[in-house]
Write a protein that holds these residues in place. Sequence first.
Motif, PDB file in Angstrom:
ATOM      1  N   VAL A  82       0.837  -1.201   0.000  1.00  0.00           N
ATOM      2  CA  VAL A  82       0.000   0.000   0.000  1.00  0.00           C
ATOM      3  C   VAL A  82       0.877   1.258   0.000  1.00  0.00           C
ATOM      4  N   ARG A  83       1.868   1.285   0.874  1.00  0.00           N
ATOM      5  CA  ARG A  83       2.705   2.487   0.946  1.00  0.00           C
ATOM      6  C   ARG A  83       3.539   2.669  -0.331  1.00  0.00           C
ATOM      7  N   GLN A  84       4.051   1.557  -0.853  1.00  0.00           N
ATOM      8  CA  GLN A  84       4.812   1.635  -2.112  1.00  0.00           C
ATOM      9  C   GLN A  84       3.972   2.261  -3.224  1.00  0.00           C
ATOM     10  N   VAL A  85       2.759   1.765  -3.378  1.00  0.00           N
ATOM     11  CA  VAL A  85       1.902   2.263  -4.458  1.00  0.00           C
ATOM     12  C   VAL A  85       1.576   3.738  -4.251  1.00  0.00           C
ATOM     13  N   VAL A  86       1.186   4.091  -3.033  1.00  0.00           N
ATOM     14  CA  VAL A  86       0.807   5.482  -2.751  1.00  0.00           C
ATOM     15  C   VAL A  86       2.000   6.408  -3.005  1.00  0.00           C
ATOM     16  N   GLU A  87       3.176   6.028  -2.520  1.00  0.00           N
ATOM     17  CA  GLU A  87       4.342   6.904  -2.682  1.00  0.00           C
ATOM     18  C   GLU A  87       4.807   6.960  -4.134  1.00  0.00           C
ATOM     19  N   ARG A  88       4.718   5.868  -4.852  1.00  0.00           N
ATOM     20  CA  ARG A  88       5.116   5.890  -6.268  1.00  0.00           C
ATOM     21  C   ARG A  88       4.169   6.719  -7.120  1.00  0.00           C
ATOM     22  N   HIS A  89       2.947   6.897  -6.627  1.00  0.00           N
ATOM     23  CA  HIS A  89       2.015   7.780  -7.323  1.00  0.00           C
ATOM     24  C   HIS A  89       2.162   9.221  -6.828  1.00  0.00           C
ATOM     25  N   GLY A  90       3.158   9.463  -5.973  1.00  0.00           N
ATOM     26  CA  GLY A  90       3.391  10.823  -5.485  1.00  0.00           C
ATOM     27  C   GLY A  90       2.523  11.210  -4.302  1.00  0.00           C
ATOM     28  N   GLY A  91       1.972  10.223  -3.601  1.00  0.00           N
ATOM     29  CA  GLY A  91       1.084  10.503  -2.476  1.00  0.00           C
ATOM     30  C   GLY A  91       1.718  10.216  -1.128  1.00  0.00           C
ATOM     31  N   ARG A  92       0.883  10.249  -0.109  1.00  0.00           N
ATOM     32  CA  ARG A  92       1.337  10.022   1.262  1.00  0.00           C
ATOM     33  C   ARG A  92       0.275   9.200   1.991  1.00  0.00           C
ATOM     34  N   ILE A  93       0.727   8.412   2.972  1.00  0.00           N
ATOM     35  CA  ILE A  93      -0.224   7.661   3.795  1.00  0.00           C
ATOM     36  C   ILE A  93       0.147   7.785   5.260  1.00  0.00           C
ATOM     37  N   GLU A  94      -0.870   7.876   6.103  1.00  0.00           N
ATOM     38  CA  GLU A  94      -0.656   7.999   7.545  1.00  0.00           C
ATOM     39  C   GLU A  94      -1.587   7.047   8.283  1.00  0.00           C
ATOM     40  N   VAL A  95      -1.178   6.695   9.496  1.00  0.00           N
ATOM     41  CA  VAL A  95      -2.039   5.890  10.362  1.00  0.00           C
ATOM     42  C   VAL A  95      -2.187   6.583  11.710  1.00  0.00           C
ATOM     43  N   ARG A  96      -3.383   6.485  12.255  1.00  0.00           N
ATOM     44  CA  ARG A  96      -3.642   6.912  13.631  1.00  0.00           C
ATOM     45  C   ARG A  96      -4.438   5.777  14.247  1.00  0.00           C
ATOM     46  N   SER A  97      -4.092   5.439  15.485  1.00  0.00           N
ATOM     47  CA  SER A  97      -4.806   4.317  16.073  1.00  0.00           C
ATOM     48  C   SER A  97      -4.750   4.373  17.585  1.00  0.00           C
ATOM     49  N   GLU A  98      -5.777   3.820  18.186  1.00  0.00           N
ATOM     50  CA  GLU A  98      -5.876   3.728  19.633  1.00  0.00           C
ATOM     51  C   GLU A  98      -6.168   2.260  19.952  1.00  0.00           C
ATOM     52  N   PRO A  99      -5.227   1.585  20.638  1.00  0.00           N
ATOM     53  CA  PRO A  99      -5.463   0.169  20.951  1.00  0.00           C
ATOM     54  C   PRO A  99      -6.806  -0.037  21.665  1.00  0.00           C
ATOM     55  N   GLY A 100      -7.540  -1.019  21.229  1.00  0.00           N
ATOM     56  CA  GLY A 100      -8.836  -1.310  21.824  1.00  0.00           C
ATOM     57  C   GLY A 100      -9.970  -0.455  21.280  1.00  0.00           C
ATOM     58  N   GLN A 101      -9.625   0.600  20.533  1.00  0.00           N
ATOM     59  CA  GLN A 101     -10.650   1.512  20.032  1.00  0.00           C
ATOM     60  C   GLN A 101     -10.820   1.391  18.513  1.00  0.00           C
ATOM     61  N   GLY A 102      -9.698   1.361  17.823  1.00  0.00           N
ATOM     62  CA  GLY A 102      -9.782   1.297  16.364  1.00  0.00           C
ATOM     63  C   GLY A 102      -8.622   1.990  15.692  1.00  0.00           C
ATOM     64  N   SER A 103      -8.679   1.983  14.367  1.00  0.00           N
ATOM     65  CA  SER A 103      -7.589   2.542  13.571  1.00  0.00           C
ATOM     66  C   SER A 103      -8.131   3.418  12.456  1.00  0.00           C
ATOM     67  N   GLU A 104      -7.259   4.300  11.992  1.00  0.00           N
ATOM     68  CA  GLU A 104      -7.598   5.161  10.866  1.00  0.00           C
ATOM     69  C   GLU A 104      -6.413   5.224   9.921  1.00  0.00           C
ATOM     70  N   PHE A 105      -6.606   4.769   8.697  1.00  0.00           N
ATOM     71  CA  PHE A 105      -5.585   4.880   7.660  1.00  0.00           C
ATOM     72  C   PHE A 105      -6.075   5.904   6.662  1.00  0.00           C
ATOM     73  N   SER A 106      -5.222   6.849   6.350  1.00  0.00           N
ATOM     74  CA  SER A 106      -5.616   7.922   5.457  1.00  0.00           C
ATOM     75  C   SER A 106      -4.525   8.168   4.423  1.00  0.00           C
ATOM     76  N   PHE A 107      -4.908   8.120   3.151  1.00  0.00           N
ATOM     77  CA  PHE A 107      -3.914   8.442   2.125  1.00  0.00           C
ATOM     78  C   PHE A 107      -4.403   9.554   1.225  1.00  0.00           C
ATOM     79  N   TRP A 108      -3.439  10.244   0.685  1.00  0.00           N
ATOM     80  CA  TRP A 108      -3.715  11.327  -0.270  1.00  0.00           C
ATOM     81  C   TRP A 108      -2.980  11.019  -1.559  1.00  0.00           C
ATOM     82  N   LEU A 109      -3.654  11.169  -2.667  1.00  0.00           N
ATOM     83  CA  LEU A 109      -3.033  10.961  -3.974  1.00  0.00           C
ATOM     84  C   LEU A 109      -3.223  12.215  -4.826  1.00  0.00           C
ATOM     85  N   PRO A 110      -2.185  12.611  -5.536  1.00  0.00           N
ATOM     86  CA  PRO A 110      -2.358  13.762  -6.428  1.00  0.00           C
ATOM     87  C   PRO A 110      -3.255  13.399  -7.607  1.00  0.00           C
ATOM     88  N   ALA A 111      -3.976  14.376  -8.105  1.00  0.00           N
ATOM     89  CA  ALA A 111      -4.869  14.134  -9.243  1.00  0.00           C
ATOM     90  C   ALA A 111      -4.067  13.810 -10.499  1.00  0.00           C
TER      91      ALA A 111
END
Length: 148
Positions: free
Chosen positions: A119-148
């Motif tokens: 996932v990170r390879q593809v996002v970065e090769r397309h010129g984008g970025r990916i981040e994760v935020r997570s709280e154990p026991g609560q859940g996770s959030e993965f967010s990526f941005w891709l240029p148009a």
Amino acid sequence: EPVQPVELVQELVARHQLRAPKPVHFQVSMPGAVPVCFDRLHVGNVISNLIDNAIKYSREQVTIGIRGEAEGQGWRLTVTDDGIGIPRTYQEAVFDQFFRVPTGNLHAVKGFGLGLYYVRQVVERHGGRIEVRSEPGQGSEFSFWLPA
Ligand code: ATP
Ligand code: MG
């Protein structure tokens, strides 16, 4: 093959919904059409991996939020779950090859530890970025941005 993000997300949600081994509640929010098209294969695999993880690393059922929106000169997709979460110390490492969090339900679910690396390879090769935020026991959030 180019595809509109909203079309791709709807297609993937339907596919995962059908084959999920547990109840999965999707909450999809993609306000407004975005003037971008993405490569169906690669971006589809990225989204598919994030949905797959959200289903795998959760309990008897899971609620998955998918929010897509235009941002800057591109598109942001955020996938949230109310699953087992990821301890802070491992949040960077989940993007490494073969890394799997050594706590949680690791032994209950199969995996190679390659999905997020890809996932990170593809996002970065397309010129984008990916981040994760997570709280154990609560859940996770993965967010990526891709240029148009
Ligand atoms: P596969 O190669 O089949 O995807 P995997 O799911 O183990 O195997 P990754 O997708 O790279 O590999 O994820 C790496 C690790 O990060 C997982 O093993 C899991 O411990 C953790 N992880 C990933 N996504 C989540 C999530 N949504 N919630 C909790 N933990 C997660
Ligand atoms: Mg995975």
